[in-house]
Design a protein around this motif. Structure first.
Motif, PDB file in Angstrom:
ATOM      1  N   THR A 489       0.787  -1.237   0.000  1.00 52.76           N
ATOM      2  CA  THR A 489       0.000   0.000   0.000  1.00 52.76           C
ATOM      3  C   THR A 489       0.823   1.293   0.000  1.00 52.76           C
ATOM      4  OG1 THR A 489      -1.886  -1.129   1.021  1.00 52.76           O
ATOM      5  CG2 THR A 489      -1.788   1.266   1.226  1.00 52.76           C
ATOM      6  N   PRO A 490       1.948   1.382   0.729  1.00 50.46           N
ATOM      7  CA  PRO A 490       2.686   2.657   0.680  1.00 50.46           C
ATOM      8  C   PRO A 490       3.170   3.041  -0.708  1.00 50.46           C
ATOM      9  CG  PRO A 490       3.404   1.321   2.544  1.00 50.46           C
ATOM     10  CD  PRO A 490       2.530   0.445   1.700  1.00 50.46           C
ATOM     11  N   LEU A 491       3.329   2.056  -1.600  1.00 44.99           N
ATOM     12  CA  LEU A 491       3.842   2.321  -2.940  1.00 44.99           C
ATOM     13  C   LEU A 491       2.762   2.314  -4.008  1.00 44.99           C
ATOM     14  CD1 LEU A 491       7.046   0.078  -2.869  1.00 44.99           C
ATOM     15  CD2 LEU A 491       7.005   2.574  -2.942  1.00 44.99           C
ATOM     16  N   SER A 492       1.671   1.602  -3.776  1.00 46.87           N
ATOM     17  CA  SER A 492       0.801   1.262  -4.885  1.00 46.87           C
ATOM     18  C   SER A 492      -0.649   1.137  -4.448  1.00 46.87           C
ATOM     19  CB  SER A 492       1.277  -0.082  -5.479  1.00 46.87           C
ATOM     20  OG  SER A 492       0.678  -0.369  -6.704  1.00 46.87           O
ATOM     21  N   ASN A 493      -1.570   1.403  -5.384  1.00 44.78           N
ATOM     22  CA  ASN A 493      -2.987   1.137  -5.183  1.00 44.78           C
ATOM     23  C   ASN A 493      -3.231  -0.360  -5.353  1.00 44.78           C
ATOM     24  OD1 ASN A 493      -4.456   3.939  -5.154  1.00 44.78           O
ATOM     25  ND2 ASN A 493      -2.934   4.073  -6.779  1.00 44.78           N
ATOM     26  N   VAL A 494      -3.749  -1.017  -4.321  1.00 43.93           N
ATOM     27  CA  VAL A 494      -3.958  -2.460  -4.342  1.00 43.93           C
ATOM     28  C   VAL A 494      -5.342  -2.787  -4.890  1.00 43.93           C
ATOM     29  CG1 VAL A 494      -4.181  -4.536  -2.914  1.00 43.93           C
ATOM     30  CG2 VAL A 494      -2.361  -2.879  -2.453  1.00 43.93           C
ATOM     31  N   ILE A 495      -5.396  -3.807  -5.745  1.00 37.52           N
ATOM     32  CA  ILE A 495      -6.650  -4.383  -6.230  1.00 37.52           C
ATOM     33  C   ILE A 495      -6.592  -5.873  -5.911  1.00 37.52           C
ATOM     34  CG2 ILE A 495      -8.104  -4.850  -8.237  1.00 37.52           C
ATOM     35  CD1 ILE A 495      -6.637  -2.335  -9.515  1.00 37.52           C
ATOM     36  N   LEU A 496      -7.485  -6.353  -5.054  1.00 40.96           N
ATOM     37  CA  LEU A 496      -7.487  -7.763  -4.670  1.00 40.96           C
ATOM     38  C   LEU A 496      -8.264  -8.600  -5.677  1.00 40.96           C
ATOM     39  CD1 LEU A 496      -8.085  -7.554  -0.807  1.00 40.96           C
ATOM     40  CD2 LEU A 496      -5.954  -8.099  -1.989  1.00 40.96           C
ATOM     41  N   MET A 497      -7.810  -9.835  -5.877  1.00 41.85           N
ATOM     42  CA  MET A 497      -8.512 -10.766  -6.755  1.00 41.85           C
ATOM     43  C   MET A 497      -8.585 -12.130  -6.074  1.00 41.85           C
ATOM     44  SD  MET A 497      -7.286  -9.886 -10.653  1.00 41.85           S
ATOM     45  CE  MET A 497      -5.713 -10.744 -10.558  1.00 41.85           C
ATOM     46  N   CYS A 498      -9.657 -12.862  -6.354  1.00 41.56           N
ATOM     47  CA  CYS A 498      -9.769 -14.250  -5.928  1.00 41.56           C
ATOM     48  C   CYS A 498      -9.587 -15.140  -7.137  1.00 41.56           C
ATOM     49  CB  CYS A 498     -11.120 -14.526  -5.274  1.00 41.56           C
ATOM     50  SG  CYS A 498     -11.288 -16.235  -4.692  1.00 41.56           S
ATOM     51  N   ALA A 499      -8.787 -16.205  -6.973  1.00 45.38           N
ATOM     52  CA  ALA A 499      -8.511 -17.120  -8.078  1.00 45.38           C
ATOM     53  C   ALA A 499      -9.705 -18.021  -8.354  1.00 45.38           C
ATOM     54  CB  ALA A 499      -7.276 -17.951  -7.760  1.00 45.38           C
ATOM     55  N   ASN A 500      -9.572 -18.797  -9.394  1.00 48.64           N
ATOM     56  CA  ASN A 500     -10.637 -19.665  -9.884  1.00 48.64           C
ATOM     57  C   ASN A 500     -10.936 -20.832  -8.936  1.00 48.64           C
ATOM     58  OD1 ASN A 500      -7.881 -20.174 -11.447  1.00 48.64           O
ATOM     59  ND2 ASN A 500      -8.775 -22.173 -10.991  1.00 48.64           N
ATOM     60  N   PRO A 501     -12.113 -21.446  -9.064  1.00 52.73           N
ATOM     61  CA  PRO A 501     -12.399 -22.673  -8.314  1.00 52.73           C
ATOM     62  C   PRO A 501     -11.445 -23.796  -8.716  1.00 52.73           C
ATOM     63  CG  PRO A 501     -14.392 -21.780  -9.329  1.00 52.73           C
ATOM     64  CD  PRO A 501     -13.235 -21.050  -9.926  1.00 52.73           C
ATOM     65  N   VAL A 502     -11.325 -24.787  -7.855  1.00 47.28           N
ATOM     66  CA  VAL A 502     -10.473 -25.941  -8.121  1.00 47.28           C
ATOM     67  C   VAL A 502     -11.289 -27.205  -7.900  1.00 47.28           C
ATOM     68  CG1 VAL A 502      -8.380 -24.689  -7.477  1.00 47.28           C
ATOM     69  CG2 VAL A 502      -9.608 -26.036  -5.756  1.00 47.28           C
ATOM     70  N   SER A 503     -10.826 -28.327  -8.440  1.00 48.26           N
ATOM     71  CA  SER A 503     -11.579 -29.574  -8.307  1.00 48.26           C
ATOM     72  C   SER A 503     -11.214 -30.352  -7.054  1.00 48.26           C
ATOM     73  CB  SER A 503     -11.357 -30.447  -9.548  1.00 48.26           C
ATOM     74  OG  SER A 503      -9.979 -30.737  -9.720  1.00 48.26           O
TER      75      SER A 503
END
Length: 573
Positions: A489-503
């Motif tokens: 955060t001190p350096l950059s705007n954070v955008i969170l993502m959730c990965a795909n489902p798994v089997s």
């Protein structure tokens, strides 16, 4: 449910319209029914064997619902036809739309026009012929790769790939993006991409092997590795979601410019970095520029000037007997720009300030510092990188007796968009913070640096693994992911993502599920006012086996769906 994508344009998959079990979806289903009626379709498929909460729907007389094991609750009296004991949904739909499918296959199939789709044969002529005969349609490419000189534009192609100049580009039927705009970071990124006064738009993708592009055959070896930034990287030609994003940004915001490819300095192989440069020319008045005058005996005029780089010239005049000073101001992110100005012997000089600090006084008088009489004198100004700081250009008397003039004509900014894939195979939130972010002791640099003002973070898949050196439970993952956020955060705007489902969600290997990963990321995003892109939900209603090569890592089509979700979130923010 088998192969529902094969029926792309013939029915609606309710999951793609965020119609999901467990919550009231009355408004969303009504909107989908209205859409079906407007487009002359009648079939809606519910992909999950569960209860869908719907109170009532109007204008649904022509609508038929299908879904093995699915049902309505909440008061809506219609039935979702279950076909588990007879025909599969695909077989039933085949009966319903048999004649339509025959026409579709006959008229719209690229192979009818000579296309091969083997990834080698050039199919340009075939698509030219197809688009002479057919325009404005949705055309299923059958998950094949077609080599063409340029991407065909007269139809909406999906479920396949075009290969142009050696690079494979995916095409997929657009669906609504799954994201939550909790903090406005995506909107800021979109604005930054189009803002020349934000000279540097630096984008980093932090993640694990899914972000890296593991299991895509186009990528090279990922071993040997030690879980740091010195590991091998992916190659730009692969269809990973990061590379798809890079190519999209280059086409849309880099105006089709070709990127300069490079690799992380500590890595032995790969092409982690793509940088696009576009020259932008601005007139230094109005819009994001301010122009003020203080003191006495000072005037402002602007005139058309054919030799000017912008076609116009400001004339900032001040008498040597007065105290007048003109100031051009603008906020800037970057470290350089070029000032263009006209020059005559009655010139005023100017002083450049960056964030309130003088960079010196510069001559605009012919015969000094390379300045010549006439338009389009250009001087490059470089300085220490600043982020959203005020730049001021102030007129200064140059010793001319009488009315002196400074004639600014334009500002040139070399707008740079740099995108780096910092995915590390096998990484978790805890390991990534220790091995790759500020304060790490490995000597390979930091994944996020001074020029990186936007960072996508997609971690959690490997945090599920039960380990002897880490307590079980999602709360530990939450702490570790918050540590990553705090470090970036001190350096950059954070955008969170959730990965795909798994089997594989076996309790012998994993101590929590991807759905729980999704919940942690959602909670952190909401609590910390951070935008979240839900790539987990982007796969909802689709078979994992059709989007993944091993039940975990996306194949080319899986990456295609994720890339479109990220791009859709960006463009809809």
């Amino acid at each position: 449910m088998n192969n529902i994508k094969n029926w792309g344009g013939l029915f609606y998959n309710a999951g793609e319209y965020d119609i999901v079990p467990g919550v009231d979806v009355t408004e969303k289903l009504q909107a989908l029914v209205n859409l079906a009626n407007s487009e002359g379709r009648s079939t809606i498929v519910f992909p999950e064997a569960a209860e869908y909460i719907v109170t009532s729907i109007t204008n649904d007389g022509n609508i038929v619902y299908f879904g093995d094991g699915a049902s309505f609750t909440g008061g809506y009296g219609r039935v979702i036809n279950s076909l588990a004991d007879s025909l599969s949904i695909d077989e039933q739909l085949a009966d319903v739309v048999q004649s339509t499918d025959k026409d579709f296959d006959k008229i719209y199939n690229p192979t009818r026009y000579g296309a091969v789709g083997n990834g080698t044969t050039n199919d340009t002529a075939a698509f030219t012929a197809l688009e002479v005969a057919v325009t404005g349609k949705q055309i299923d490419l059958g998950n094949k790769t077609y080599v063409v000189d340029s991407v065909p534009r007269k139809n909406l192609y999906y479920n396949g790939f075009f290969k142009v100049s050696g690079y494979t580009r995916s095409v997929v039927l657009d669906t609504p993006p799954r994201f939550h705009a909790f903090g406005g970071q995506l909107a800021k990124l979109k604005a930054s991409l189009g803002n020349p006064l934000e000279q540097y738009t630096g984008i980093v993708f932090i993640g694990d092997s899914i972000t890296w592009g593991r299991a895509l055959p186009e990528n090279g070896a990922f071993d040997p590795r030690d879980g740091t930034l010195s590991d091998p990287r992916d190659v730009f030609g692969s269809p990973s979601f990061v590379n798809e994003f890079k190519r999209y940004i280059g086409a849309q915001y880099g105006f089709g410019s070709y990127p300069v490819l490079s690799n992380w300095p500590a890595s032995p192989s790969g092409e982690s970095t793509a940088e696009y440069t576009v020259q932008q020319i601005l007139y230094p008045k109005d819009g994001d520029f301010t122009l003020t005058t203080t003191g006495t005996n000072a005037t402002v005029a602007e005139v058309a000037s054919g030799g000017s780089i912008t076609g116009y010239q400001l004339q900032l005049s001040a008498s040597s007997s007065g105290t007048g000073v003109h100031t051009i101001g603008f906020n800037f992110t970057g470290d350089s720009f070029t000032l263009c100005f006209g020059a005559t012997n009655d010139a005023l000089n100017y002083e450049l300030f960056v964030n309130g600090v003088s960079q010196g006084v510069f001559s605009a008088t012919p015969g000094t510092d390379g300045v010549v009489v006439g338009n389009n004198n250009q001087r490059v100004h470089t300085f220490t990188y600043v982020r959203n700081k005020l730049i001021e250009i102030k007129t200064v008397q140059a010793g001319y007796v009488g009315i002196g003039r400074f004639r600014p004509e334009g500002i040139i900014v070399n707008k740079k968009i740099r995108i780096i894939n910092q995915g590390i195979n096998g990484s978790s939130a805890r390991v990534y913070k220790t091995n790759a972010l500020s304060g790490n002791t490995f000597g390979d640099g930091d994944a996020v640096g001074t020029y990186d003002n936007y960072t996508f973070v997609q971690l959690g898949t490997n945090d599920r693994i039960t380990r002897s050196d880490t307590p079980k439970g999602t709360n530990k993952f939450k702490v570790n992911l918050k540590g990553v956020i705090d470090a970036v955060t001190p350096l950059s705007n954070v955008i969170l993502m959730c990965a795909n489902p798994v089997s594989d969600e076996s309790t012998s290997t994993y101590n929590f599920t991807m759905q729980q990963v999704r919940g942690v990321i959602y909670d952190l995003a909401k609590a910390n006012n951070i935008d979240m892109i839900d790539n987990y939900a982007a796969w909802r209603g689709l078979e994992i086996s059709s989007l993944s090569s091993d039940g975990l890592h996306p194949n080319a089509l899986g990456h295609q769906v994720i890339a479109r979700n990220i791009i859709g979130a960006l463009e809809n923010a």
